[in-house]
Design an enzyme around this catalytic site. Structure first.
Site, PDB file in Angstrom:
ATOM      1  N   SER A 105    -105.564  -7.738 -13.364  1.00  0.00           N
ATOM      2  CA  SER A 105    -106.132  -6.725 -14.381  1.00  0.00           C
ATOM      3  C   SER A 105    -107.796  -6.776 -14.717  1.00  0.00           C
ATOM      4  O   SER A 105    -108.395  -5.714 -14.905  1.00  0.00           O
ATOM      5  CB  SER A 105    -105.277  -6.938 -15.822  1.00  0.00           C
ATOM      6  OG  SER A 105    -105.755  -8.135 -16.272  1.00  0.00           O
ATOM      7  N   HIS A 119     -99.367  -3.855 -14.358  1.00  0.00           N
ATOM      8  CA  HIS A 119    -100.458  -2.803 -13.956  1.00  0.00           C
ATOM      9  C   HIS A 119    -100.325  -1.979 -12.640  1.00  0.00           C
ATOM     10  O   HIS A 119    -101.089  -1.180 -12.237  1.00  0.00           O
ATOM     11  CB  HIS A 119    -101.753  -3.542 -13.763  1.00  0.00           C
ATOM     12  CG  HIS A 119    -102.293  -3.934 -15.206  1.00  0.00           C
ATOM     13  ND1 HIS A 119    -103.064  -3.156 -16.118  1.00  0.00           N
ATOM     14  CD2 HIS A 119    -102.399  -4.921 -15.825  1.00  0.00           C
ATOM     15  CE1 HIS A 119    -103.448  -3.547 -17.007  1.00  0.00           C
ATOM     16  NE2 HIS A 119    -103.110  -4.778 -16.985  1.00  0.00           N
ATOM     17  N   LYS A 150     -97.736   0.524 -20.515  1.00  0.00           N
ATOM     18  CA  LYS A 150     -98.790   0.933 -19.829  1.00  0.00           C
ATOM     19  C   LYS A 150     -98.678   2.243 -19.204  1.00  0.00           C
ATOM     20  O   LYS A 150     -98.525   3.456 -20.125  1.00  0.00           O
ATOM     21  CB  LYS A 150     -99.192  -0.219 -18.826  1.00  0.00           C
ATOM     22  CG  LYS A 150     -99.736  -1.518 -19.489  1.00  0.00           C
ATOM     23  CD  LYS A 150    -100.214  -2.697 -18.721  1.00  0.00           C
ATOM     24  CE  LYS A 150    -100.958  -3.853 -19.573  1.00  0.00           C
ATOM     25  NZ  LYS A 150    -100.027  -4.964 -19.596  1.00  0.00           N
TER      26      LYS A 150
HETATM   27  C1  LIG Z   1     -99.833  -6.145 -20.186  1.00  0.00           C
HETATM   28  C2  LIG Z   1     -99.262  -7.287 -19.431  1.00  0.00           C
HETATM   29  C3  LIG Z   1     -98.079  -8.119 -19.755  1.00  0.00           C
HETATM   30  C4  LIG Z   1     -97.477  -7.831 -21.173  1.00  0.00           C
HETATM   31  O1  LIG Z   1     -96.711  -6.620 -21.072  1.00  0.00           O
HETATM   32  P1  LIG Z   1     -96.339  -5.956 -22.792  1.00  0.00           P
HETATM   33  O2  LIG Z   1     -94.961  -5.171 -22.553  1.00  0.00           O
HETATM   34  O3  LIG Z   1     -97.525  -5.567 -23.173  1.00  0.00           O
HETATM   35  O4  LIG Z   1     -95.833  -7.251 -23.498  1.00  0.00           O
HETATM   36  C5  LIG Z   1     -97.396  -8.891 -18.850  1.00  0.00           C
HETATM   37  N1  LIG Z   1     -97.998  -8.980 -17.721  1.00  0.00           N
HETATM   38  C6  LIG Z   1     -99.091  -8.358 -17.269  1.00  0.00           C
HETATM   39  C7  LIG Z   1     -99.608  -8.693 -15.591  1.00  0.00           C
HETATM   40  C8  LIG Z   1     -99.671  -7.501 -17.955  1.00  0.00           C
HETATM   41  O5  LIG Z   1    -100.687  -6.648 -17.497  1.00  0.00           O
END
Ligand SMILES: *Cc1c(COP(=O)(O)O)cnc(C)c1O
Length: 396
Positions: free
Chosen positions: A183, A211, A242
Site C-alpha cells: 500500500s 489493494h 476498498k
Molecule cells: C486495508 C487492508 C486490510 C484491512 O481491511 P479492512 O477490511 O479495512 O479491515 C487488510 N490487509 C490489507 C493489505 C489492507 O490494505
C-alpha cells in the site's frame, strides 16, 4: 483509581505530539466521492481514498442497500452460525468465489478479522509461516495469534524468499503470505514467481488482495488474473472496504476444506457479528456489476496511466507502480507535511506519509487514483502538484 494511568497516558500522548506523529481526523460533511466537502465548507478533490472504482457513492449500490434493508432489515443480532446467516450472505459468498475463481468463501466483519482468523486454525507449532516484510498489520497480528514458526523475507525479494523456504524445510506445512499490492509503494507482489518457489519447496500460498482486487488485472480480478495464475493461490483474503464499495466487510476465499475449517474454528467468524443485510445486498449488486462490464477498471487504468505519465513529465520522482497507488517521493518528513497542506489550499486532498509508516528518509505523498476522477480532476491535481512543487523547490 484512574489518576495514575491518566498521567501516564497524558505523558504518552504528549510524546506522540512532540515527535510530530499525532494523527488527527479531518472532518468530511459530504458522501465519499471524487469531490468531497470538508467541515470548513471547502470542496476539494479527493486523491487519498481507497475508492478505486468510485463505488462508495454509486447509485446502484445505494439502491441495492436500500432494497436489502426493506427485505432483510437493519441488523442480524447474531453471529453467522447461530442465526446470522441469510440467503444474501450465502449468495455474496458464492459471488466472491466466482469472482476469484476459487472453491468457497467466508465473510468476516473486516479483512482485519479475515487475516486475524486465518492462521491460528490452520497452522500449529510444527508449521511455518513465511511472510513478506511489508505485509499489512493485520497479517502480522494474525501470524502472532498462531503457534507456527515465523519467517520473514525482504519485500518481494525472491532470493530471500527461497532462503527462508529452505530455513523452514523441516516444518510439517509451510505457507508463503504476501500482500497483492503493497500500500505504500504500489508495487505488485511477483505472485507467479512466489507460486513457482512454493511448488519447488512444497508450500502453500496466501495473497491478501485488499489493494489489488478490483484494481489489478485486465478485468480487476486481482493479482491472480495479472499473473495468469487463477485457481493456483490456496488462500485469498480481501475487503469490501476498498475498491468493492468501501463500506465494511472482509472475506477469505480459496480451497474448499480450508474455508470449511475456518467456519468451524476461526475465532473472528465464530465470535463476532454477521455483516448487515444492506452491506451484503450492495456487495451482491457490486459483483454483478463487475461481471457485466470492466468499464470502471478501464477508466481507473486510463486515469492511473495518465496521472503517472503527467506527474513524471512534471519532473517528480515516483515509485514504480503497478496499481492505482502513485507514491510521489519527497524523502523529507517535514516537506511532505508542508506539501500536503499547500495542496489542500489548492483544493487537492492528499496525505503526506513519513516514518514510521514508511522507512526513515522516504517521506512521500501517496496519491490514489479512482475511476470517479474526471479528466479535469486529474489535470487540476497535476497543475496543483506542479505549482506547489516549484514553490517548495521539489521540481524545476
Ligand atoms: C486495508 C487492508 C486490510 C484491512 O481491511 P479492512 O477490511 O479495512 O479491515 C487488510 N490487509 C490489507 C493489505 C489492507 O490494505
Amino acid at each position: 483509581m484512574y489518576g495514575k494511568i491518566k498521567e501516564h497516558l497524558k505523558n504518552e500522548l504528549s510524546q506522540i505530539r512532540e515527535a510530530g506523529l499525532y494523527k488527527s481526523e479531518r472532518i468530511i460533511t459530504s458522501a465519499q466521492d471524487a469531490v468531497i466537502r470538508l467541515d470548513s465548507g471547502k470542496e476539494v478533490l479527493n486523491f487519498c481514498a481507497n475508492n478505486y472504482l468510485g463505488l462508495s457513492n454509486h447509485p446502484e449500490l445505494i439502491a441495492a442497500a436500500k432494497s436489502a434493508l426493506d427485505t432483510h432489515g437493519f441488523g442480524m443480532s447474531s453471529v453467522r452460525f447461530i442465526c446470522g446467516t441469510t440467503d444474501l450472505h450465502k449468495e455474496l459468498e458464492a459471488k466472491i468465489a466466482d469472482f476469484f475463481g476459487t472453491e468457497d468463501s467466508i465473510l468476516y466483519a473486516a479483512c482485519f478479522d479475515a487475516n486475524g482468523g486465518v492462521f491460528e486454525p490452520l497452522f500449529g507449532e510444527e508449521d511455518a509461516i513465511i511472510s513478506d516484510s511489508l505485509n499489512h498489520a493485520s497479517i502480522i497480528d494474525g501470524v502472532r495469534l498462531s503457534k507456527a514458526r515465523r519467517f520473514r523475507y525482504k519485500n518481494a525479494d525472491m532470493a530471500d524468499l527461497e532462503v527462508q523456504l529452505q530455513n523452514a524445510s523441516d516444518a510439517r506445512f509451510r505457507i508463503v503470505v504476501t500482500d497483492g499490492v503493497f500500500s505504500m509503494d504500489g508495487n505488485v507482489a511477483p505472485v507467479d514467481e512466489i507460486i513457482r518457489l512454493a511448488q519447488k519447496y512444497d508450500a502453500l500460498v496466501m495473497v491478501d488482495e485488499c489493494h489489488s482486487a478490483g484494481v489489478v488485472g485486465e478485468t480487476g480480478r486481482g493479482v491472480t488474473e495479472r499473473f495468469n495464475v487463477r485457481g493456483k493461490v490456496d488462500i485469498i483474503t480481501g475487503t469490501l472496504g476498498k475498491a468493492f464499495g468501501g463500506a465494511i466487510g472482509g472475506f477469505t476465499t480459496g480451497k474448499r476444506e480450508i474455508i470449511e475449517l475456518l467456519r468451524q474454528r476461526s475465532r473472528p467468524y465464530l465470535f463476532s457479528n454477521a455483516i448487515p443485510p444492506s452491506v451484503v445486498g450492495a456487495g451482491i449488486r457490486m459483483f454483478e456489476m463487475m461481471a457485466e462490464t470492466s468499464e470502471l477498471q478501464n477508466r481507473l487504468h486510463q486515469n492511473t496511466e495518465y496521472f503517472v505519465a503527467k506527474i513524471k513529465e512534471a519532473g517528480f520522482d515516483i515509485k514504480p507502480t503497478k496499481s492505482a497507488i502513485c507514491a510521489v517521493m519527497l524523502y523529507d518528513a517535514k516537506l511532505s507535511q508542508e506539501f500536503a497542506t499547500r495542496l489542500l489550499e489548492e483544493g487537492i486532498y492528499v496525505i503526506g506519509f513519513y516514518y514510521p509508516v514508511v522507512p526513515q528518509g522516504e517521506a512521500r505523498i501517496r496519491v490514489q487514483l479512482s475511476a470517479a476522477h474526471k479528466h479535469e480532476h486529474l489535470d487540476q491535481a497535476i497543475a496543483a502538484f506542479t505549482k506547489v512543487g516549484k514553490i517548495l523547490g521539489v521540481i524545476q
